[in-house]
Motif scaffolding. Structure first.
Motif, mmCIF file in Angstrom:
data_model
loop_
_atom_site.group_PDB
_atom_site.id
_atom_site.type_symbol
_atom_site.label_atom_id
_atom_site.label_comp_id
_atom_site.label_asym_id
_atom_site.label_seq_id
_atom_site.Cartn_x
_atom_site.Cartn_y
_atom_site.Cartn_z
ATOM 1 N N LEU A 1 59.929 23.646 62.682
ATOM 2 C CA LEU A 1 59.005 22.614 64.027
ATOM 3 C C LEU A 1 59.594 21.314 64.218
ATOM 4 C CD1 LEU A 1 55.720 24.287 62.832
ATOM 5 C CD2 LEU A 1 57.921 25.451 64.970
ATOM 6 N N ARG A 2 60.310 20.803 65.259
ATOM 7 C CA ARG A 2 60.458 19.233 65.070
ATOM 8 C C ARG A 2 59.149 18.458 65.949
ATOM 9 N NH1 ARG A 2 65.353 21.918 66.337
ATOM 10 N NH2 ARG A 2 66.883 21.947 64.676
ATOM 11 N N PRO A 3 59.182 17.396 66.230
ATOM 12 C CA PRO A 3 58.534 16.639 66.787
ATOM 13 C C PRO A 3 59.107 16.535 67.779
ATOM 14 C CG PRO A 3 59.076 15.536 64.769
ATOM 15 C CD PRO A 3 59.589 16.411 64.469
ATOM 16 N N ASP A 4 60.071 16.754 68.480
ATOM 17 C CA ASP A 4 60.747 16.943 69.721
ATOM 18 C C ASP A 4 59.949 17.665 70.512
ATOM 19 O OD1 ASP A 4 62.652 18.573 69.249
ATOM 20 O OD2 ASP A 4 63.745 17.643 69.867
ATOM 21 N N GLY A 5 59.540 19.285 70.353
ATOM 22 C CA GLY A 5 59.264 20.141 70.675
ATOM 23 C C GLY A 5 60.068 21.707 70.570
ATOM 24 N N SER A 6 61.140 20.984 69.933
ATOM 25 C CA SER A 6 61.920 22.214 69.212
ATOM 26 C C SER A 6 61.948 22.904 68.071
ATOM 27 C CB SER A 6 63.648 21.422 70.057
ATOM 28 O OG SER A 6 63.679 20.719 68.119
ATOM 29 N N TYR A 7 62.315 24.069 68.356
ATOM 30 C CA TYR A 7 62.430 25.443 67.056
ATOM 31 C C TYR A 7 63.439 25.988 66.770
ATOM 32 C CZ TYR A 7 61.128 29.534 69.338
ATOM 33 O OH TYR A 7 61.102 30.394 69.764
ATOM 34 N N GLN A 8 63.642 25.972 65.377
ATOM 35 C CA GLN A 8 64.622 26.641 65.058
ATOM 36 C C GLN A 8 63.780 28.794 64.284
ATOM 37 O OE1 GLN A 8 67.675 25.639 62.360
ATOM 38 N NE2 GLN A 8 69.329 25.870 64.008
ATOM 39 N N LYS A 9 63.531 29.329 64.835
ATOM 40 C CA LYS A 9 63.176 29.961 63.606
ATOM 41 C C LYS A 9 64.868 31.237 62.591
ATOM 42 C CE LYS A 9 60.951 35.277 64.605
ATOM 43 N NZ LYS A 9 59.945 35.377 65.383
ATOM 44 N N ARG A 10 64.205 31.494 61.604
ATOM 45 C CA ARG A 10 65.724 32.497 60.560
ATOM 46 C C ARG A 10 64.458 33.382 60.435
ATOM 47 N NH1 ARG A 10 67.380 29.853 64.663
ATOM 48 N NH2 ARG A 10 69.607 28.928 64.593
ATOM 49 N N LEU A 11 64.327 34.707 61.028
ATOM 50 C CA LEU A 11 63.550 35.518 59.902
ATOM 51 C C LEU A 11 64.704 36.828 59.286
ATOM 52 C CD1 LEU A 11 61.031 36.856 59.475
ATOM 53 C CD2 LEU A 11 60.563 37.370 61.290
ATOM 54 N N GLN B 1 66.029 32.709 66.467
ATOM 55 C CA GLN B 1 65.549 32.104 67.854
ATOM 56 C C GLN B 1 65.696 30.631 67.713
ATOM 57 O OE1 GLN B 1 61.759 32.744 68.663
ATOM 58 N NE2 GLN B 1 61.869 35.119 69.162
ATOM 59 N N ASP B 2 66.574 30.194 69.018
ATOM 60 C CA ASP B 2 65.834 28.436 69.370
ATOM 61 C C ASP B 2 65.236 28.439 70.526
ATOM 62 O OD1 ASP B 2 68.082 27.079 67.032
ATOM 63 O OD2 ASP B 2 68.899 29.038 68.379
ATOM 64 N N GLY B 3 64.034 27.591 70.378
ATOM 65 C CA GLY B 3 63.531 27.296 71.289
ATOM 66 C C GLY B 3 62.540 26.064 71.746
ATOM 67 N N ARG B 4 61.747 25.964 72.306
ATOM 68 C CA ARG B 4 60.826 25.930 72.985
ATOM 69 C C ARG B 4 59.318 25.719 72.235
ATOM 70 N NH1 ARG B 4 62.713 20.333 72.942
ATOM 71 N NH2 ARG B 4 60.897 19.707 74.166
ATOM 72 N N PHE B 5 58.485 24.554 71.436
ATOM 73 C CA PHE B 5 56.695 25.382 71.294
ATOM 74 C C PHE B 5 56.080 24.403 72.261
ATOM 75 C CE2 PHE B 5 57.773 22.127 67.766
ATOM 76 C CZ PHE B 5 56.422 21.786 67.477
ATOM 77 N N THR B 6 55.123 24.390 72.508
ATOM 78 C CA THR B 6 54.279 23.555 72.913
ATOM 79 C C THR B 6 52.757 24.063 71.577
ATOM 80 O OG1 THR B 6 52.844 24.818 75.125
ATOM 81 C CG2 THR B 6 54.796 22.503 74.903
ATOM 82 N N SER C 1 52.837 27.999 71.740
ATOM 83 C CA SER C 1 53.371 28.880 72.479
ATOM 84 C C SER C 1 54.797 28.699 72.123
ATOM 85 C CB SER C 1 53.017 28.418 74.342
ATOM 86 O OG SER C 1 51.771 28.683 74.695
ATOM 87 N N PHE C 2 55.877 29.593 72.055
ATOM 88 C CA PHE C 2 56.796 29.526 71.848
ATOM 89 C C PHE C 2 57.445 29.729 73.091
ATOM 90 C CE2 PHE C 2 55.240 29.807 67.653
ATOM 91 C CZ PHE C 2 55.628 29.093 66.782
ATOM 92 N N VAL C 3 59.090 29.720 73.168
ATOM 93 C CA VAL C 3 59.537 30.303 74.924
ATOM 94 C C VAL C 3 60.950 29.813 73.992
ATOM 95 C CG1 VAL C 3 60.075 29.241 76.614
ATOM 96 C CG2 VAL C 3 57.821 28.176 76.373
ATOM 97 N N HIS C 4 61.210 31.154 74.024
ATOM 98 C CA HIS C 4 62.207 31.142 73.924
ATOM 99 C C HIS C 4 63.034 32.187 74.977
ATOM 100 C CE1 HIS C 4 61.193 35.104 72.102
ATOM 101 N NE2 HIS C 4 60.138 34.853 72.217
ATOM 102 N N SER C 5 64.759 32.323 75.001
ATOM 103 C CA SER C 5 65.116 33.757 75.792
ATOM 104 C C SER C 5 65.346 34.524 74.510
ATOM 105 C CB SER C 5 67.407 32.455 75.193
ATOM 106 O OG SER C 5 67.140 32.253 76.910
ATOM 107 N N ASP C 6 65.526 35.699 75.093
ATOM 108 C CA ASP C 6 65.527 36.856 74.855
ATOM 109 C C ASP C 6 67.208 37.543 74.913
ATOM 110 O OD1 ASP C 6 66.748 38.139 77.276
ATOM 111 O OD2 ASP C 6 64.228 38.950 77.708
ATOM 112 N N ARG C 7 67.221 38.852 74.247
ATOM 113 C CA ARG C 7 68.587 38.877 74.047
ATOM 114 C C ARG C 7 69.716 38.777 75.382
ATOM 115 N NH1 ARG C 7 67.384 43.560 70.383
ATOM 116 N NH2 ARG C 7 66.996 42.989 68.112
ATOM 117 N N ASN C 8 69.088 38.924 77.002
ATOM 118 C CA ASN C 8 69.398 39.237 77.219
ATOM 119 C C ASN C 8 69.842 37.450 78.421
ATOM 120 O OD1 ASN C 8 70.243 41.628 77.575
ATOM 121 N ND2 ASN C 8 68.192 42.442 79.001
ATOM 122 N N GLY C 9 69.625 36.035 77.665
ATOM 123 C CA GLY C 9 69.720 35.570 78.523
ATOM 124 C C GLY C 9 67.608 35.624 79.817
ATOM 125 N N ASN C 10 66.917 36.346 79.521
ATOM 126 C CA ASN C 10 65.156 35.503 79.960
ATOM 127 C C ASN C 10 64.593 34.809 79.157
ATOM 128 O OD1 ASN C 10 66.765 37.426 82.491
ATOM 129 N ND2 ASN C 10 65.895 38.885 81.195
#
Length: 142
Positions: free
Chosen positions: A63-73, A86-91, A98-107
């Motif tokens: 969890l980065r201070p700029d609101g980005s995150y990197q999940k490696r589960l 997953q790589d995305g943004r969190f608030t 909340s975690f916002v990321h793209s699914d396998r189809n890019g949605n």
């Protein structure tokens, strides 16, 4: 005009009640860190009233201070290791996250829930589908 003790208490009551309500406390800078996954459970209320723990849980959440995150589960399954990256943004606000990321189809996809950080132990409970189901993660700050 004289105020009785009773009317004075009535006038102060809203301030007293507000002061006693629990306040959401923003996490300190130590919140932004790398965490190691300790446990992962799924609560499927249609199957069981208790969460079902996953086996072979590992990996990290950054969890980065700029609101980005990197999940490696990683999870053990079918004789192999399953990866969930997953790589995305969190608030967050209060205890909501909340975690916002793209699914396998890019949605774009948003996962929402609550979190609690105590003594370096981070618990994240995300809302599942159908309503009432949950994913529960326990992580340790590195």
């Amino acid at each position: 005009m004289k105020l009785s003790v009773f009317s004075l208490l009535l006038a102060l009551l809203p301030a007293v009640v507000l002061a006693q309500r629990p306040r959401a406390v923003a996490p300190s800078a130590s919140f932004f860190a790398t965490y190691a996954y300790l446990t992962y459970s799924i609560l499927d209320k249609g199957t069981s009233p208790t969460p079902l723990p996953a086996k072979g849980v590992g990996g990290t959440l950054l969890l980065r201070p700029d609101g980005s995150y990197q999940k490696r589960l990683t999870l053990a399954g079918n004789g192999t290791t399953l990866r969930f990256d997953q790589d995305g943004r969190f608030t967050f606000s209060g205890d909501h996250i909340s975690f916002v990321h793209s699914d396998r189809n890019g949605n774009s996809r948003t996962d929402e829930g609550t979190f609690r950080l105590r003594n370096g132990l981070l618990t994240i409970t995300l809302n599942g589908f159908p309503a009432g189901n949950q994913s529960i993660y326990t992580l340790q700050r590195q």
